[in-house]
Design a protein around this motif. Structure first.
Motif, PDB file in Angstrom:
ATOM      1  N   PHE A 184      23.965 -29.096 -27.135  1.00 33.54           N
ATOM      2  CA  PHE A 184      23.132 -28.261 -26.346  1.00 33.54           C
ATOM      3  C   PHE A 184      22.229 -27.299 -27.339  1.00 33.54           C
ATOM      4  O   PHE A 184      21.694 -26.476 -26.969  1.00 33.54           O
ATOM      5  CB  PHE A 184      23.765 -27.602 -25.196  1.00 33.54           C
ATOM      6  CG  PHE A 184      25.027 -26.821 -25.861  1.00 33.54           C
ATOM      7  CD1 PHE A 184      25.147 -25.582 -26.392  1.00 33.54           C
ATOM      8  CD2 PHE A 184      26.446 -27.531 -25.591  1.00 33.54           C
ATOM      9  CE1 PHE A 184      26.231 -25.031 -26.953  1.00 33.54           C
ATOM     10  CE2 PHE A 184      27.317 -26.821 -26.033  1.00 33.54           C
ATOM     11  CZ  PHE A 184      27.320 -25.529 -26.547  1.00 33.54           C
ATOM     12  N   VAL A 185      22.357 -27.409 -28.548  1.00 31.49           N
ATOM     13  CA  VAL A 185      21.573 -26.709 -29.557  1.00 31.49           C
ATOM     14  C   VAL A 185      20.490 -27.769 -30.154  1.00 31.49           C
ATOM     15  O   VAL A 185      20.859 -28.363 -31.345  1.00 31.49           O
ATOM     16  CB  VAL A 185      22.559 -26.035 -30.499  1.00 31.49           C
ATOM     17  CG1 VAL A 185      21.594 -25.150 -31.402  1.00 31.49           C
ATOM     18  CG2 VAL A 185      23.497 -25.208 -29.790  1.00 31.49           C
ATOM     19  N   PRO A 186      19.371 -27.741 -29.810  1.00 29.81           N
ATOM     20  CA  PRO A 186      18.340 -28.856 -30.412  1.00 29.81           C
ATOM     21  C   PRO A 186      18.100 -28.787 -31.731  1.00 29.81           C
ATOM     22  O   PRO A 186      18.024 -30.023 -32.405  1.00 29.81           O
ATOM     23  CB  PRO A 186      16.897 -28.714 -29.518  1.00 29.81           C
ATOM     24  CG  PRO A 186      17.586 -28.007 -28.180  1.00 29.81           C
ATOM     25  CD  PRO A 186      18.612 -27.245 -28.635  1.00 29.81           C
ATOM     26  N   HIS A 187      18.109 -27.629 -32.394  1.00 31.72           N
ATOM     27  CA  HIS A 187      17.799 -27.430 -33.854  1.00 31.72           C
ATOM     28  C   HIS A 187      19.129 -27.839 -34.672  1.00 31.72           C
ATOM     29  O   HIS A 187      18.945 -28.100 -35.990  1.00 31.72           O
ATOM     30  CB  HIS A 187      17.479 -26.177 -34.288  1.00 31.72           C
ATOM     31  CG  HIS A 187      18.424 -25.086 -34.019  1.00 31.72           C
ATOM     32  ND1 HIS A 187      18.517 -24.398 -33.155  1.00 31.72           N
ATOM     33  CD2 HIS A 187      19.534 -24.625 -34.915  1.00 31.72           C
ATOM     34  CE1 HIS A 187      19.652 -23.417 -33.333  1.00 31.72           C
ATOM     35  NE2 HIS A 187      20.095 -23.551 -34.288  1.00 31.72           N
ATOM     36  N   TYR A 188      20.336 -28.290 -34.167  1.00 30.16           N
ATOM     37  CA  TYR A 188      21.338 -28.805 -34.768  1.00 30.16           C
ATOM     38  C   TYR A 188      20.870 -30.288 -34.979  1.00 30.16           C
ATOM     39  O   TYR A 188      21.882 -30.957 -35.748  1.00 30.16           O
ATOM     40  CB  TYR A 188      22.638 -28.652 -34.009  1.00 30.16           C
ATOM     41  CG  TYR A 188      23.258 -27.376 -34.266  1.00 30.16           C
ATOM     42  CD1 TYR A 188      22.646 -26.324 -35.186  1.00 30.16           C
ATOM     43  CD2 TYR A 188      24.292 -26.732 -33.526  1.00 30.16           C
ATOM     44  CE1 TYR A 188      23.288 -25.063 -35.183  1.00 30.16           C
ATOM     45  CE2 TYR A 188      24.829 -25.777 -33.279  1.00 30.16           C
ATOM     46  CZ  TYR A 188      23.996 -24.614 -34.319  1.00 30.16           C
ATOM     47  OH  TYR A 188      24.784 -23.470 -34.422  1.00 30.16           O
ATOM     48  N   ALA A 189      20.189 -30.812 -34.535  1.00 30.44           N
ATOM     49  CA  ALA A 189      19.914 -32.759 -34.753  1.00 30.44           C
ATOM     50  C   ALA A 189      19.265 -32.713 -35.919  1.00 30.44           C
ATOM     51  O   ALA A 189      18.050 -33.132 -36.036  1.00 30.44           O
ATOM     52  CB  ALA A 189      18.863 -33.005 -33.440  1.00 30.44           C
TER      53      ALA A 189
END
Length: 735
Positions: free
Chosen positions: A159-164
């Motif tokens: 649920f943390v997009p910048h971890y993608a």
């Protein structure tokens, strides 16, 4: 409906949240869970969003007369974002069962199939791995209108997009998707989380990340179910049987039970050390998994050139359905769980791999991520290995020392049996759901939860060194084990044994623990067992290598037992024929122990009460255990005799019986006090089911009730439980 093939990016997203175990995608329907969907799950070829087409499930508002009525019992609807992967069992079906055991009604429903009736039925909705879409938006709108509380459940930081990013998620590279697609998915999951009232997560680290978005987050770890425990321990018994018969092979297997092709960088953490161990120990095998149909390996060994000349020591196994996982872990001597230290995803992964290895009797070497550091007692229940040198040292220690492997696996099993049990999860679920009911309920749930968080972990049960003198196992499944502890009771032991043989339960296990007797009673026991071998499912005689005292002997018996319920019997006492069957019937879910009324007797027959002790409604004979269960009754003294049936998970929760020869005698009282401190209930069975022999040579008279010794016992138990306020501390002989 047209079902699209699962795209590459979706397979990665599944893999990110799948527990670290081998599996095949299609799950059979567990017989005890009625709600598992049997149809395929619809996976679109692109990520869904709020603007995506809503599935064809009827969410039309009905007229008022068509709205289902609500029950007085809180109803919990578990919404599965993905239906045909193992995670749905861990996060939906096992948690739904925990909710039922906690006193709530519970259902599981595929997200795509949630209807208006489902939402009207529910008081609470728990959404697991649900991506935001038009359908989900409508569901949450209706839930808000119907005052249905919502909890978002996650088992990975998705649920943390910048971890993608590929540098954090190696699976993006190994499966072949793109960062953009993963980021799109994380964004949709985040939108669902933001619409929910609260969150729940598998680990403290994951809960911490979720706390940044939701103030209230419940920690509900991945747990085992009774079938997993049953299969795991049966496998352990089979391995023990092969060992005792010398029919097993001499290979030592290091197992890496991964079910997805997304752990290349994780395995790289331990790869050089594993290759070195294989090269130095020809009898060691590395067990890896591959897909059943395609035979494609879960681990791409071509990325690890150190294994190029070790192919003869690689043992390939096919992935299996989730119910068969215990069989695979049971083949491992050593289970490994390497993870990238400092990687935000790895640091939040659950302890499931250590849990399932421990249930199956495998020793583990794991990376020191946050959850593993909190759970694993380094060098005792497993090894934490960070550097290549750590991995090499730990693996060689376990490969070269079978006693260390067995002891570590045993202690790990004892350490996970309670905190990951269905009983513990039901207690967590009760607090989580109760905290949604109102201000007072939230305050009471918070008080309990915060108090339990401050409880120090109990010490592991102390299992003294012992040997096996007789072992018989037909590998059936009994409900009850009777454990007899014996020390120099050759005059009484055969009566006790005969009383066990006469039990009305047809399937029964019997374990006798001799604590270093010198009176010839061991020979009597062994001869009796040889003559009664067909009566029992398991029939085992153990002997402590050194006199360990009553607590140590009881712990040996409890450790050896493989049933959920264990009946304690001292060698000079007797069980009545229906004792085990009646007490077992009282051991409902969550009951830690059940105890009967016990009639006292001596060589002249039943003991009569003195006239001043006879009261209305009480018979003329002396009895023990005649008071209903109430933990506060323990404040003034012991009200429950040692002859009780105990749940094995409760014994491990308490840290076993204390082992102290200097304070021997009140081990059972101490256990009841510890269980009271943990909030674990007992239950009285108001029937005479056992007989207590009073004689001058009993341990109570010869040891416990001697003045100097009793003073030590009282001081020792009071130091462990300062809240007790005993009314009778002076010694008192039982004649």
């Amino acid at each position: 409906m047209l079902y699209h093939p699962t795209p590459v990016w979706r397979r990665l997203l599944r893999a990110l949240r799948t527990p670290f175990i081998p599996y095949v995608p299609t799950l059979p329907e567990p017989p005890i869970l009625r709600d598992i969907p049997t149809h395929p799950t619809f996976f679109p070829s692109e990520p869904t969003s709020a603007d995506a087409e809503t599935p064809s499930v009827d969410l039309t508002l009905p007229s008022n007369e068509d709205i289902p009525s609500r029950s007085a019992t809180t109803r919990v609807l578990f919404v599965a974002g993905e239906a045909n992967i193992p995670g749905v069992i861990y996060r939906c079906y096992r948690n739904a069962e925990a909710a039922r055991h906690a006193g709530f009604e519970a259902r599981v429903q595929d997200c795509a199939n949630v209807s208006y009736d489902d939402i009207c039925w529910a008081d609470v909705m728990i959404l697991w791995r649900v991506e935001y879409s038009g359908h989900v938006s409508t569901m949450l709108d209706l839930a808000q209108q119907q005052n249905v509380k919502t909890i978002f459940d996650a088992d990975d930081i998705v649920f943390v997009p910048h971890y993608a990013r590929i540098d954090l998620i190696d699976g993006i590279r190994s499966i072949g998707t793109t960062e953009e697609r993963i980021e799109h998915f994380f964004t949709d999951v985040r939108r669902t989380l933001m619409r929910c009232d609260q969150g729940s997560a598998t680990t403290r680290e994951l809960a911490h990340a979720m706390h940044k978005l939701r103030p209230v987050v419940h920690i509900l770890p991945n747990t085992y179910d009774k079938n997993t425990l049953r299969r795991s321990r049966l496998n352990r018994r089979l391995q023990e049987g092969l060992h005792l018969s010398a029919a097993g092979d001499t290979l030592i297997r290091i197992g890496y039970a991964t079910g997805t092709r997304t752990h290349q960088r994780d395995f790289a953490v331990a790869a050089p050390s594993i290759a070195y161990v294989l090269s130095q120990r020809p009898n060691v095998r590395l067990v890896l998994f591959r897909e059943k149909d395609s035979q494609s390996p879960m681990l791409l060994l071509e990325e690890f050139p150190e294994f190029q000349n070790l192919s003869s020591q690689i043992e390939w196994r096919e992935t299996v359905p989730l119910p068969d996982i215990p069989d695979e872990f049971g083949r491992f001597d050593i289970s490994i769980a390497p993870l990238e230290i400092g990687n935000v995803f790895c640091e939040a992964k659950s302890e499931i791999k250590f849990l399932e290895a421990s249930l199956s009797g495998s020793a583990s070497v794991v990376s020191p991520t946050g959850p593993f550091k909190q759970l694993v007692r380094h060098g005792i229940t497993g090894f934490l290995a960070e550097t290549p040198a750590d991995w090499t040292t730990a693996l060689l220690a376990l490969v070269d020392n079978p006693e260390l492997r067995q002891r570590m696996a045993r202690d790990a099993y004892h350490d996970v049996l309670w905190p990951f049990s269905p009983e513990a999860q039901a207690r967590r679920m009760k607090l989580a759901i109760s905290s949604l009911q109102g201000d007072e309920e939230a305050a009471e749930a918070g008080e309990l939860l915060l108090s339990r968080k401050h409880l120090q972990p109990r010490a592991l049960p102390v299992i003294p060194e012992h040997e096996t003198l007789f072992h018989h196992d037909v590998f059936g499944e009994a409900d009850v084990t009777v454990v007899i502890t014996s020390y120099n009771y050759n005059n009484y032991i055969l009566d006790a044994l005969d009383s066990v043989s006469a039990q009305t339960l047809s399937q029964l296990d019997l374990i006798v623990v001799d604590d270093g007797s010198t009176d010839g009673s061991v020979d009597l026991i062994r001869l009796w067992m040889e003559r009664n071998v067909t009566r029992f499912n398991r029939l085992i005689l153990k002997r402590s290598l050194r006199n360990a005292g009553l607590g140590g002997a009881r712990n040996i018996g409890m450790d050896t037992a493989e049933t959920d319920c264990v009946m304690q019997l001292d060698a000079d006492n007797l069980l009545r024929p229906d004792a085990c069957e009646t007490l077992h019937a009282a051991m409902a879910f969550g009951i830690a122990y059940a105890y009967p009324i016990i009639q006292c007797f001596n060589e002249n027959g039943p003991l009569l009460l003195s006239p001043q002790d006879v009261s209305p409604g009480r018979g003329p004979f002396a009895v023990l255990g005649d008071l209903p269960f109430n933990p506060l009754s323990l404040v003034s003294g012991n009200r429950v005799d040692a002859m009780a049936m105990i749940a094995k998970w409760a014994w491990t929760a308490a840290g076993g019986y204390y082992v102290s020869r200097e304070a021997m005698g009140w081990e059972d009282f101490d256990l009841w006090c510890t269980l009271a401190e943990l909030g674990l209930p007992g239950r009285q069975v108001p029937a005479i089911l056992a007989d207590y022999r009073q004689h001058t040579h009993s341990m109570t008279n010869l040891s416990t009730e001697q003045a100097a010794h009793k003073a030590r016992v009282v001081n020792y138990v009071k130091s462990r439980h300062p809240w007790i306020n005993l009314t009778a501390e002076a010694p008192e002989q039982r004649l």
